[in-house]
Design a protein around this motif. Structure first.
Motif, PDB file in Angstrom:
ATOM      1  N   SER A  50      -5.518  -0.340 -13.520  1.00  0.00           N
ATOM      2  CA  SER A  50      -4.697  -0.221 -12.314  1.00  0.00           C
ATOM      3  C   SER A  50      -3.525  -1.202 -12.267  1.00  0.00           C
ATOM      4  O   SER A  50      -2.837  -1.279 -11.253  1.00  0.00           O
ATOM      5  CB  SER A  50      -5.563  -0.458 -11.066  1.00  0.00           C
ATOM      6  N   ASN A  51      -3.299  -1.941 -13.361  1.00  0.00           N
ATOM      7  CA  ASN A  51      -2.365  -3.062 -13.284  1.00  0.00           C
ATOM      8  C   ASN A  51      -1.258  -3.018 -14.328  1.00  0.00           C
ATOM      9  O   ASN A  51      -1.511  -2.726 -15.501  1.00  0.00           O
ATOM     10  CB  ASN A  51      -3.144  -4.372 -13.400  1.00  0.00           C
TER      11      ASN A  51
ATOM     12  N   GLN B  45       0.804  -1.233   0.000  1.00  0.00           N
ATOM     13  CA  GLN B  45       0.000   0.000   0.000  1.00  0.00           C
ATOM     14  C   GLN B  45       0.833   1.278   0.000  1.00  0.00           C
ATOM     15  O   GLN B  45       0.509   2.212  -0.703  1.00  0.00           O
ATOM     16  CB  GLN B  45      -1.032   0.028   1.142  1.00  0.00           C
TER      17      GLN B  45
ATOM     18  N   ASP C  60       0.778  -4.565  -4.204  1.00  0.00           N
ATOM     19  CA  ASP C  60      -0.291  -3.563  -4.251  1.00  0.00           C
ATOM     20  C   ASP C  60       0.193  -2.266  -3.624  1.00  0.00           C
ATOM     21  O   ASP C  60       0.758  -2.291  -2.515  1.00  0.00           O
ATOM     22  CB  ASP C  60      -1.499  -4.020  -3.416  1.00  0.00           C
TER      23      ASP C  60
ATOM     24  N   TYR D  96      -3.646   1.241  -7.160  1.00  0.00           N
ATOM     25  CA  TYR D  96      -5.063   1.563  -7.002  1.00  0.00           C
ATOM     26  C   TYR D  96      -5.242   2.990  -6.493  1.00  0.00           C
ATOM     27  O   TYR D  96      -4.577   3.399  -5.545  1.00  0.00           O
ATOM     28  CB  TYR D  96      -5.728   0.597  -6.017  1.00  0.00           C
ATOM     29  N   SER D  97      -6.155   3.715  -7.127  1.00  0.00           N
ATOM     30  CA  SER D  97      -6.520   5.031  -6.597  1.00  0.00           C
ATOM     31  C   SER D  97      -7.345   4.827  -5.335  1.00  0.00           C
ATOM     32  O   SER D  97      -8.248   3.988  -5.312  1.00  0.00           O
ATOM     33  CB  SER D  97      -7.344   5.812  -7.625  1.00  0.00           C
TER      34      SER D  97
ATOM     35  N   GLU E 106     -10.118   4.966  -2.832  1.00  0.00           N
ATOM     36  CA  GLU E 106     -11.549   5.262  -2.917  1.00  0.00           C
ATOM     37  C   GLU E 106     -12.115   5.363  -1.507  1.00  0.00           C
ATOM     38  O   GLU E 106     -11.670   4.664  -0.595  1.00  0.00           O
ATOM     39  CB  GLU E 106     -12.273   4.162  -3.702  1.00  0.00           C
TER      40      GLU E 106
ATOM     41  N   ILE F  71      -1.180   2.067  -3.103  1.00  0.00           N
ATOM     42  CA  ILE F  71      -2.324   2.974  -3.201  1.00  0.00           C
ATOM     43  C   ILE F  71      -1.852   4.364  -3.609  1.00  0.00           C
ATOM     44  O   ILE F  71      -0.909   4.912  -3.029  1.00  0.00           O
ATOM     45  CB  ILE F  71      -3.089   3.046  -1.864  1.00  0.00           C
TER      46      ILE F  71
ATOM     47  N   SER G   5       0.207  -3.508  -8.817  1.00  0.00           N
ATOM     48  CA  SER G   5      -1.141  -2.938  -8.905  1.00  0.00           C
ATOM     49  C   SER G   5      -1.130  -1.576  -8.212  1.00  0.00           C
ATOM     50  O   SER G   5      -0.695  -1.478  -7.064  1.00  0.00           O
ATOM     51  CB  SER G   5      -2.159  -3.854  -8.220  1.00  0.00           C
TER      52      SER G   5
END
Length: 373
Positions: free
Chosen positions: A239-240, A122, A159, A190-191, A193, A161, A188
């Motif tokens: 996102s990947n 993250q 992952d 990820y935005s 949310e 963020i 990955s």
């Protein structure tokens, strides 16, 4: 024989993260074993769905499935082998949090057939990890990754963020650089949310934190794209990013509209044109113990709805929607008009062969998909 993917939901966590909207509970003595036995029971109750299909991917998600011991999760793999057959090169993924990576345990996971790891880092900024209520710090991420390599895992996703409140461009690029230094096969991004009723959402409502601006999100997206491309990663989905040939086969099955069956509390399935969602944990346990398939909701999708759903899923991929596969005149006039509106807004690009998201469309993808649904 048709192929299928299998998702196993393990809903147990050490602690709930502040942004998480997935169904999870704290691991308690006794309930873990009962839950896994119930998952095994559900597989047997639904074995007819698997008996005529060959499993190509299995994904243990959560929650934190890596909290469990290998011999407990192995019951699930053994049951799947009993009711179905596997492709020889089946991809079997385990979601992992850094604080759970112990050598003895993970040698056990490898022996039971886990061949892909998705590591929830993250952020590599300790202040951000505290804000997200992660249990680990950045040093634990690096130690966990090194242990996973030592144990022999050769296919690892990390992952991260993007858009954590209080992080600027420099902070996020630090996370990306630290991620790339580890040289994982897949990343990955990820935005962040803000889902209703999560602690982070409530903090925003109370004015305790402020989301990053759309302009900064746009800058971070382009910086991510350029940095990861330079380091040899292919941007294959919103996102990947992956090294060549290391895309997530399980997730690609979702995006390409393949069939999948979810086992466990709150898991989702899609097969034979039908969408189902399971009960939450206590109702799940009660129904399985009574020999009842634990489905909470079911929807038989119309031909038109299936077509639109698959179109939207394909649109997530960098290559977009093939116009050879999807003939636009088969869609409703209303859907076609929405596509034209998105094209005029510069959010999708249409040429003679494909329709795909523009860079701006990727940044605003949630809005694009909401309009098309």
């Amino acid at each position: 024989m048709k192929s299928i993917s299998v998702y196993i939901h393990i809903p147990f966590c050490i602690k709930k993260c502040s942004y998480c909207s997935f169904y999870s509970i704290r691991a308690q003595s006794g309930i873990v074993e009962k839950y896994v036995d119930a998952v095994v029971g559900e597989i047997n109750l639904r074995k007819e769905l698997l008996s005529h299909r060959k499993i190509k991917t299995v994904y243990f998600g959560g929650g934190t499935p890596s909290l469990l011991n290998p011999h407990i999760l192995e019951k699930i793999i053994e049951t799947l082998h009993q009711v179905s057959s596997f492709h020889e090169d089946a991809e079997i993924t385990l979601e992992v949090n850094p604080e759970t990576v112990e050598e003895g345990k993970f040698y056990g996971f490898r022996r039971m057939g886990i061949n892909r790891i998705s590591l929830g880092a993250q952020s590599f900024n300790d202040r951000s990890l505290k804000l997200l209520k992660r249990v680990h710090d950045s040093a634990k991420i690096k130690r966990a990754f090194e242990r996973l390599r030592k144990i022999g895992f050769e296919n690892i996703n990390i992952d991260v963020i993007m858009g954590i409140p209080s992080e600027g461009k420099r902070d996020f690029l630090h996370t990306l650089e630290e991620t790339v230094k580890l040289n994982p096969e897949h990343i990955s991004v990820y935005s962040l949310e803000y889902h209703k009723n999560t602690p982070l959402y409530l903090d925003i409502m109370d004015g305790k934190i402020t989301p990053i601006s759309k302009e900064l999100e746009r800058v971070l997206y382009f910086e991510t794209l350029e940095l990861l491309k330079r380091r040899g990663y292919i941007h294959y989905e919103i996102s990947n990013y992956s090294k060549p040939g290391k895309e997530s086969r399980h997730n690609l099955n979702y995006w390409l509209g393949g069939e999948y069956i979810g086992f466990g509390a709150s898991s989702v399935s899609y097969f034979n044109g039908m969408w189902t969602k399971n009960e939450e944990i206590y109702s799940f346990l009660e129904k399985v113990n009574r020999g009842i398939i634990p489905i909470k909701r079911m929807e038989i999708l119309s031909k038109d709805k299936r077509k639109r759903m698959l179109f939207i899923l394909n649109l997530r991929l960098a290559e977009g929607v093939s116009l050879e596969e999807y003939r636009l005149h088969d869609f409703s006039p209303n859907f076609i008009e929405k596509l034209k509106t998105l094209q005029r807004m510069g959010l999708i690009i249409k040429d003679t062969e494909t329709i795909r998201l523009s860079d701006e469309g990727i940044i605003l993808s949630n809005e694009v998909f909401s309009l098309l649904i």
